[in-house]
Design a protein around this motif. Structure first.
Motif, PDB file in Angstrom:
ATOM      1  N   GLN B  46      -5.045  12.776   8.005  1.00  0.00           N
ATOM      2  CA  GLN B  46      -5.249  13.198   6.606  1.00  0.00           C
ATOM      3  C   GLN B  46      -4.284  12.483   5.659  1.00  0.00           C
ATOM      4  OE1 GLN B  46      -4.779  17.325   7.745  1.00  0.00           O
ATOM      5  NE2 GLN B  46      -6.839  17.801   6.993  1.00  0.00           N
ATOM      6  N   VAL B  47      -3.045  12.304   6.128  1.00  0.00           N
ATOM      7  CA  VAL B  47      -2.065  11.576   5.309  1.00  0.00           C
ATOM      8  C   VAL B  47      -2.531  10.140   5.148  1.00  0.00           C
ATOM      9  CG1 VAL B  47       0.328  10.751   5.178  1.00  0.00           C
ATOM     10  CG2 VAL B  47      -0.137  13.048   6.041  1.00  0.00           C
ATOM     11  N   LEU B  48      -2.993   9.547   6.250  1.00  0.00           N
ATOM     12  CA  LEU B  48      -3.491   8.167   6.222  1.00  0.00           C
ATOM     13  C   LEU B  48      -4.640   8.046   5.223  1.00  0.00           C
ATOM     14  CD1 LEU B  48      -3.695   5.264   7.336  1.00  0.00           C
ATOM     15  CD2 LEU B  48      -5.150   6.156   9.166  1.00  0.00           C
ATOM     16  N   ALA B  49      -5.570   8.982   5.285  1.00  0.00           N
ATOM     17  CA  ALA B  49      -6.738   8.936   4.405  1.00  0.00           C
ATOM     18  C   ALA B  49      -6.301   8.988   2.938  1.00  0.00           C
ATOM     19  CB  ALA B  49      -7.663  10.113   4.732  1.00  0.00           C
ATOM     20  N   GLU B  50      -5.383   9.891   2.616  1.00  0.00           N
ATOM     21  CA  GLU B  50      -4.917  10.041   1.217  1.00  0.00           C
ATOM     22  C   GLU B  50      -4.185   8.779   0.748  1.00  0.00           C
ATOM     23  OE1 GLU B  50      -3.992  13.060  -0.897  1.00  0.00           O
ATOM     24  OE2 GLU B  50      -5.044  14.627   0.248  1.00  0.00           O
ATOM     25  N   MET B  51      -3.316   8.264   1.615  1.00  0.00           N
ATOM     26  CA  MET B  51      -2.515   7.103   1.213  1.00  0.00           C
ATOM     27  C   MET B  51      -3.390   5.852   1.088  1.00  0.00           C
ATOM     28  SD  MET B  51       0.494   8.314   0.742  1.00  0.00           S
ATOM     29  CE  MET B  51       1.764   7.071   0.766  1.00  0.00           C
ATOM     30  N   SER B  52      -4.443   5.770   1.933  1.00  0.00           N
ATOM     31  CA  SER B  52      -5.323   4.595   1.899  1.00  0.00           C
ATOM     32  C   SER B  52      -6.113   4.546   0.601  1.00  0.00           C
ATOM     33  CB  SER B  52      -6.289   4.618   3.089  1.00  0.00           C
ATOM     34  OG  SER B  52      -5.559   4.613   4.280  1.00  0.00           O
ATOM     35  N   ILE B  53      -6.410   5.712   0.051  1.00  0.00           N
ATOM     36  CA  ILE B  53      -7.149   5.744  -1.221  1.00  0.00           C
ATOM     37  C   ILE B  53      -6.262   5.191  -2.347  1.00  0.00           C
ATOM     38  CG2 ILE B  53      -8.177   7.275  -2.975  1.00  0.00           C
ATOM     39  CD1 ILE B  53      -8.876   9.184  -0.562  1.00  0.00           C
ATOM     40  N   LYS B  54      -4.988   5.573  -2.314  1.00  0.00           N
ATOM     41  CA  LYS B  54      -4.079   5.213  -3.419  1.00  0.00           C
ATOM     42  C   LYS B  54      -3.472   3.821  -3.266  1.00  0.00           C
ATOM     43  CE  LYS B  54      -1.321   8.159  -5.495  1.00  0.00           C
ATOM     44  NZ  LYS B  54      -0.265   9.172  -5.680  1.00  0.00           N
ATOM     45  N   TYR B  55      -3.233   3.401  -2.003  1.00  0.00           N
ATOM     46  CA  TYR B  55      -2.491   2.147  -1.801  1.00  0.00           C
ATOM     47  C   TYR B  55      -3.246   1.199  -0.896  1.00  0.00           C
ATOM     48  CZ  TYR B  55       1.247   5.188  -3.490  1.00  0.00           C
ATOM     49  OH  TYR B  55       1.982   6.053  -4.233  1.00  0.00           O
ATOM     50  N   GLU B  56      -2.957  -0.065  -1.090  1.00  0.00           N
ATOM     51  CA  GLU B  56      -3.543  -1.071  -0.198  1.00  0.00           C
ATOM     52  C   GLU B  56      -2.674  -1.162   1.045  1.00  0.00           C
ATOM     53  OE1 GLU B  56      -4.254  -5.030  -1.552  1.00  0.00           O
ATOM     54  OE2 GLU B  56      -5.262  -4.271  -3.354  1.00  0.00           O
ATOM     55  N   VAL B  57      -3.110  -0.528   2.106  1.00  0.00           N
ATOM     56  CA  VAL B  57      -2.300  -0.545   3.325  1.00  0.00           C
ATOM     57  C   VAL B  57      -3.230  -0.518   4.530  1.00  0.00           C
ATOM     58  CG1 VAL B  57      -1.998   1.989   3.266  1.00  0.00           C
ATOM     59  CG2 VAL B  57      -0.423   0.599   4.590  1.00  0.00           C
ATOM     60  N   ASP B  58      -2.950  -1.392   5.520  1.00  0.00           N
ATOM     61  CA  ASP B  58      -3.835  -1.367   6.689  1.00  0.00           C
ATOM     62  C   ASP B  58      -3.380  -0.248   7.627  1.00  0.00           C
ATOM     63  OD1 ASP B  58      -2.360  -2.767   9.226  1.00  0.00           O
ATOM     64  OD2 ASP B  58      -1.667  -3.590   7.292  1.00  0.00           O
TER      65      ASP B  58
END
Lengths: 348, 85
Positions: B46-58
């Motif tokens: 869930q943290v990954l999903a939220e952060m992926s929306i906001k930031y460009e991160v693989d």
């Protein structure tokens, strides 16, 4: 509510790099909403800062060292009493407590009240008696033995692993990593504080402390746990912060209720990596950092004075967690005339 | 799942205070965001999903940084573990 007017005498005015508790205790009393105090300082040295801090100390008298004997001290107190009508006396040095405890009745006959531990309470918590104390009250303590000479230590050396802590009977503690260092610290401390010297098992962990006040009937009037956040090369806390630590408070309540401790105390504890608490010392008086407890919501000096006066004191139930103190040094400018007066007349 | 201990105080400025030890720490804005997501009960995915929306991160890099970060939180005893992520 009208404040009660009291004349309060206290020692420990050496607000130096290894400070006595006198000035912080006075600050607590000055903050009191119940007591309007005239503060009479008892000084051992002309250069103790307290006598010159006129906003905190109203009048100071030089007193003889406890090592000069009970009589000279009591004669001096008698003289002070004739002039000042002291209601409560708060001795703040470990080294003078014995004398004042022994003289409790004489002082009371003069009209001076104290609120001190009993002789038994004082004696049994001595560093040299700590293992027996731990066993009696079910408290974890590091293994320790008193020694009177280095030869004594050689006989028991195999009971210890290095490093060990070399401690004086009243003050000072050093960590020694071998026999040679034990010898050096033994001589250093013995020359200053006398014998015995206590050799204590070194318990690795974080030092934490509790300031507390017992009412003498087994009740804890107040207790505040703290961790030193800045420690000087003399091992004194130059900064600290109050903690939320139910285990430390439980231990304090347990000790006070079992021993029926009367008066102020400071518990010195070590918290190990396994989260166990070891008691390394009980200091039988309020510590120099007691004003942190006052600031956190427990005015223990005020409560101690009220207990000494036989007044009812409701136990404190909470304190502010995360309250900090940062000690600082300050060059107070003093008049030579005042120094002269204290030096020659013994009064200021 | 990693949980931040209940008694740990975290301010909006990223100041973290452990009332049990008296220790305090400062988080940078990204660290604060992640800690707040963990504190709100979100697991790694869930943290990954939220952060992926906001930031460009693989996801691979984020996973590495995430576990490195939560290990530090654990070493500082700011977390309590509740099963695996």
């Amino acid at each position: 509510m009208e404040k009660i007017k009291l004349n309060i005498a206290l020692s420990g005015l050496n607000n130096i790099d290894s400070p006595g508790p006198g000035i912080p205790v006075i600050r607590g009393i000055r903050d009191s909403t119940k007591i309007d105090a005239r503060i009479i300082g008892l000084a051992y040295d002309n250069l103790e800062p307290g006598p010159y801090m006129h906003e905190l100390v109203d009048k100071t008298y030089k007193v003889p060292y406890p090592s000069d004997g009970v009589e000279p001290l009591l004669d001096r107190i008698k003289y002070i009493q004739e002039k000042e009508h002291v209601d409560v006396l708060i001795p703040n040095f470990d080294s003078e407590l014995f004398t004042f405890m022994k003289s409790e009745k004489v002082l009371r006959d003069m009209g001076i009240r104290t609120f001190l531990p009993t002789l038994q309470q004082f004696e049994e918590r001595h560093k040299s008696n700590l293992p027996q104390y731990g066993e009696k009250y079910g408290v974890k303590v590091p293994y320790s033995e008193p020694i009177g000479s280095i030869m004594d230590f050689r006989k028991i050396e195999e009971k210890f692993d290095y490093p060990v802590v070399v401690k004086g009977k009243f003050y000072d503690a050093y960590i020694a990593y071998d026999l040679e260092q034990v010898g050096i610290y033994f001589n250093k401390i013995a020359a200053k504080w006398g014998l015995p010297i206590v050799i204590q098992e070194f318990v690795r962990g974080t030092e934490v402390n509790v300031v507390a006040l017992g009412d003498g009937n087994g009740n804890t009037v107040g207790a505040v746990p703290m961790r030193k956040t800045y420690i000087t090369d003399k091992g004194k806390g130059w900064g600290g912060i109050t903690l939320q630590d139910p285990a430390m408070l439980d231990l304090t309540h347990k000790i006070i209720s079992q021993t029926h401790w009367r008066g102020g105390m400071e518990l010195e504890l070590i918290r190990t990596a396994a989260n166990e608490l070891y008691m390394i010392e009980i200091n039988p008086r309020l510590p120099a950092w007691v004003y942190l407890a006052v600031a956190a919501g427990q005015n223990l000096p005020e409560a101690l004075v009220m207990l000494a006066m036989g007044m009812e004191v409701k136990p404190f139930t909470h304190y502010e967690v995360g309250k900090m103190f940062i000690r600082y040094s300050y060059d107070m400018i003093c008049d030579l005339k005042e120094f002269e007066q204290l030096s020659t007349k013994g009064e200021l | 799942m990693t949980r931040i201990k209940k008694n740990i105080a975290i301010s909006d400025s990223g100041f973290v205070f452990d009332p049990g030890t008296g220790d305090s720490y400062s988080l940078n804005p990204t660290g604060l965001e992640i800690v707040q997501l963990i504190k709100s009960g979100k697991d790694f995915q869930q943290v990954l999903a939220e952060m992926s929306i906001k930031y460009e991160v693989d996801p691979e890099s984020f996973e590495r940084y995430y576990y490195d970060f939560t290990t530090t939180l654990k070493q500082l005893r700011l977390t309590e573990s509740d099963g695996e992520d």
